[in-house]
Scaffold this active site. Structure first.
Site, PDB file in Angstrom:
ATOM      1  N   GLU A 126      -5.768 -43.081 -14.780  1.00 26.37           N
ATOM      2  CA  GLU A 126      -4.333 -43.374 -14.723  1.00 26.37           C
ATOM      3  C   GLU A 126      -4.050 -44.020 -13.369  1.00 26.37           C
ATOM      4  O   GLU A 126      -3.701 -43.362 -12.403  1.00 26.37           O
ATOM      5  CB  GLU A 126      -3.521 -42.095 -14.904  1.00 26.37           C
ATOM      6  CG  GLU A 126      -2.025 -42.336 -15.041  1.00 26.37           C
ATOM      7  CD  GLU A 126      -1.229 -41.064 -14.971  1.00 26.37           C
ATOM      8  OE1 GLU A 126      -0.069 -41.081 -15.416  1.00 26.37           O
ATOM      9  OE2 GLU A 126      -1.737 -40.047 -14.456  1.00 26.37           O
ATOM     10  N   HIS A 138       2.517 -40.538  -7.967  1.00 24.20           N
ATOM     11  CA  HIS A 138       1.321 -41.254  -7.513  1.00 24.20           C
ATOM     12  C   HIS A 138       1.512 -41.808  -6.101  1.00 24.20           C
ATOM     13  O   HIS A 138       2.553 -42.407  -5.798  1.00 24.20           O
ATOM     14  CB  HIS A 138       0.997 -42.400  -8.474  1.00 24.20           C
ATOM     15  CG  HIS A 138       0.506 -41.929  -9.806  1.00 24.20           C
ATOM     16  ND1 HIS A 138      -0.710 -42.307 -10.334  1.00 24.20           N
ATOM     17  CD2 HIS A 138       1.073 -41.113 -10.725  1.00 24.20           C
ATOM     18  CE1 HIS A 138      -0.876 -41.731 -11.514  1.00 24.20           C
ATOM     19  NE2 HIS A 138       0.198 -41.008 -11.769  1.00 24.20           N
ATOM     20  N   ASN A 215       8.657 -41.027 -19.040  1.00 24.15           N
ATOM     21  CA  ASN A 215       8.331 -40.729 -17.650  1.00 24.15           C
ATOM     22  C   ASN A 215       7.676 -41.931 -16.986  1.00 24.15           C
ATOM     23  O   ASN A 215       6.795 -42.574 -17.556  1.00 24.15           O
ATOM     24  CB  ASN A 215       7.401 -39.518 -17.559  1.00 24.15           C
ATOM     25  CG  ASN A 215       8.069 -38.245 -18.053  1.00 24.15           C
ATOM     26  OD1 ASN A 215       7.732 -37.727 -19.099  1.00 24.15           O
ATOM     27  ND2 ASN A 215       9.030 -37.752 -17.303  1.00 24.15           N
ATOM     28  N   GLY A 245       9.689 -29.617 -22.233  1.00 22.84           N
ATOM     29  CA  GLY A 245      11.088 -29.344 -21.921  1.00 22.84           C
ATOM     30  C   GLY A 245      11.456 -29.626 -20.486  1.00 22.84           C
ATOM     31  O   GLY A 245      12.639 -29.577 -20.130  1.00 22.84           O
ATOM     32  N   HIS A 247       9.452 -32.317 -18.420  1.00 24.06           N
ATOM     33  CA  HIS A 247       9.259 -33.768 -18.316  1.00 24.06           C
ATOM     34  C   HIS A 247      10.199 -34.517 -19.256  1.00 24.06           C
ATOM     35  O   HIS A 247      10.709 -35.595 -18.916  1.00 24.06           O
ATOM     36  CB  HIS A 247       7.812 -34.141 -18.648  1.00 24.06           C
ATOM     37  CG  HIS A 247       6.830 -33.855 -17.572  1.00 24.06           C
ATOM     38  ND1 HIS A 247       6.336 -32.597 -17.329  1.00 24.06           N
ATOM     39  CD2 HIS A 247       6.236 -34.675 -16.664  1.00 24.06           C
ATOM     40  CE1 HIS A 247       5.488 -32.646 -16.319  1.00 24.06           C
ATOM     41  NE2 HIS A 247       5.397 -33.898 -15.895  1.00 24.06           N
ATOM     42  N   ASP A 269      -0.451 -33.391 -19.976  1.00 26.16           N
ATOM     43  CA  ASP A 269      -0.253 -33.858 -18.601  1.00 26.16           C
ATOM     44  C   ASP A 269      -0.406 -32.680 -17.634  1.00 26.16           C
ATOM     45  O   ASP A 269       0.226 -32.634 -16.585  1.00 26.16           O
ATOM     46  CB  ASP A 269       1.129 -34.516 -18.442  1.00 26.16           C
ATOM     47  CG  ASP A 269       1.245 -35.396 -17.202  1.00 26.16           C
ATOM     48  OD1 ASP A 269       0.462 -36.342 -17.091  1.00 26.16           O
ATOM     49  OD2 ASP A 269       2.123 -35.125 -16.347  1.00 26.16           O
ATOM     50  N   GLY A 297       3.275 -32.601 -12.885  1.00 28.99           N
ATOM     51  CA  GLY A 297       2.396 -32.184 -13.967  1.00 28.99           C
ATOM     52  C   GLY A 297       2.981 -30.998 -14.700  1.00 28.99           C
ATOM     53  O   GLY A 297       3.911 -30.349 -14.223  1.00 28.99           O
TER      54      GLY A 297
END
Length: 369
Positions: A126, A138, A215, A245, A247, A269, A297
């Site tokens: 990713e 990130h 997202n 619930g 994200h 995730d 996450g």
């Protein structure tokens, strides 16, 4: 050889309650309503649901260390054992945007562990070829545009362990995309600022799915359609969603399922707590966050996601199980091997109670103990 009797499972959305599933040599050999042949160990499912094993195409750690922080075969073995115990019989270990040294170490770890793998299917990279406008958690210092030279250096030595990559297509050159497609890598549009036209161009250029819908991408706008709208309107593009619930609100999961029931699949995730490297995940309630408070996450299993879909999103159990098994198999192009209760498919199976708790796991026809 195993015969599972007295279970219920779904075929074409309808429950089957009178069949016996015969397993031999790691595969589903036969589904029959007749007598059980001699030589089979008979397992009484006691009326529980029999489901294909779940497949998670985006998970960063489970059962201990975060893989990107400890990119070693031992970490993959830890994930393998822990995830099987939770009902995930196939997974891609995900490495988020990081240094090239970490990506290379992850690839070497995957190559070393591959001969011993049970549920481990390969890697999902990713990043680092993302859009700086849509980074989420990130780190920006590692994000950059891909070059063909760098991609060949990374993938050319991977021996096929890199199965999937999340990329912001709108910033990349065609030669890079074409090279990755030629290597058989599944490309997913994600961490992207693509508008409607750019997203559709990505799908027409070989991208087949989208990473964690909603997202790290622009929000839906009624006067400016963009990436989510392109996914909804596309005839074949698939999308993963994090049904925790946190994200994504579960009302939005419910709406999305209504829009694209045959193209939506579940991922966790999920990460683990970490204090080293660029991803210092800290548990906050039901999700992980960075020290700055950015959501980074989830803390769910795929069975949790299925349960949320059924209990909070009005998604039928038959459909929720498909979202965790058959649909991910299609994305990874392994549907001929996994993701269904059908003759010739891998005997990766779960027994689940009416309350959606896990009773037993079978991997290649062997009970997990």
């Amino acid at each position: 050889m195993i015969a599972i009797r007295n279970s219920k499972f779904f075929k074409d959305g309808q429950p089957v309650t009178d069949a016996v599933v015969l397993i031999a040599d790691g595969l589903i050999k036969e589904i029959t309503t007749g007598d059980i042949p001699s030589g089979y160990e008979v397992i009484d499912a006691q009326g529980n649901y029999l489901s294909p094993g779940f497949i998670d195409l985006q998970i960063y750690g489970s059962g201990g260390n975060l893989f990107s922080a400890y990119p070693a075969a031992e970490t993959l073995e830890q994930m393998d054992n822990d995830l099987i115990g939770k009902g995930t019989t196939g997974f891609l270990a995900c490495v988020a945007t990081n240094s090239l040294e970490i990506f290379k170490a992850a690839i070497e770890a995957a190559k070393a562990y591959k001969p011993h793998a049970r549920a481990f299917l390969g890697l999902h990279l990713e990043g680092p070829y993302l859009n700086p406008k849509r980074l989420g958690a990130h780190p920006p210092e590692y994000v950059h545009k891909a070059t063909l030279e760098e991609v060949k250096e990374l993938i050319g030595n991977a021996d096929g362990v890199v199965k999937m990559m999340t990329i912001a297509h709108e910033l990349q050159d065609d030669e890079v995309i074409n090279y990755l497609l030629d290597q058989g890598i599944v490309l997913s549009l994600g961490h992207s600022d693509a508008d409607f036209e750019q997203a559709n161009h990505a799908f027409s250029s070989g991208f087949t799915t989208t990473t964690h819908l909603y997202n790290a991408m622009p929000s839906i706008h009624h006067r400016s359609p963009n990436l989510p709208a392109a996914v909804f309107n596309h005839p074949t593009a698939m999308a993963s969603i994090i049904a925790d619930g946190a994200h994504v609100d579960l009302e939005i999961v419910k709406m999305t399922y209504k829009l694209m029931p045959d193209r939506l699949f579940l991922i966790t995730d999920a990460v683990t707590a970490c204090t080293i490297g660029p991803y210092k995940h800290q548990l906050e309630g039901t999700r992980y966050v960075t020290p700055e408070g950015t959501i980074s996450g989830s803390n769910i299993t795929l069975l949790d996601a299925v349960r949320n879909c059924v209990n909070s999103c009005n998604i039928p159990l038959s459909a929720a199980l498909i979202m965790a098994s058959a649909h991910p198999a299609v994305v990874l192009k392994i549907e001929h091997q996994r993701g269904q209760i059908a003759v010739g498919k891998a005997a990766d199976l779960l027994l689940i109670t009416d309350q959606l708790t896990l009773q037993n796991v079978f991997v290649s026809g062997l009970r997990n103990v």
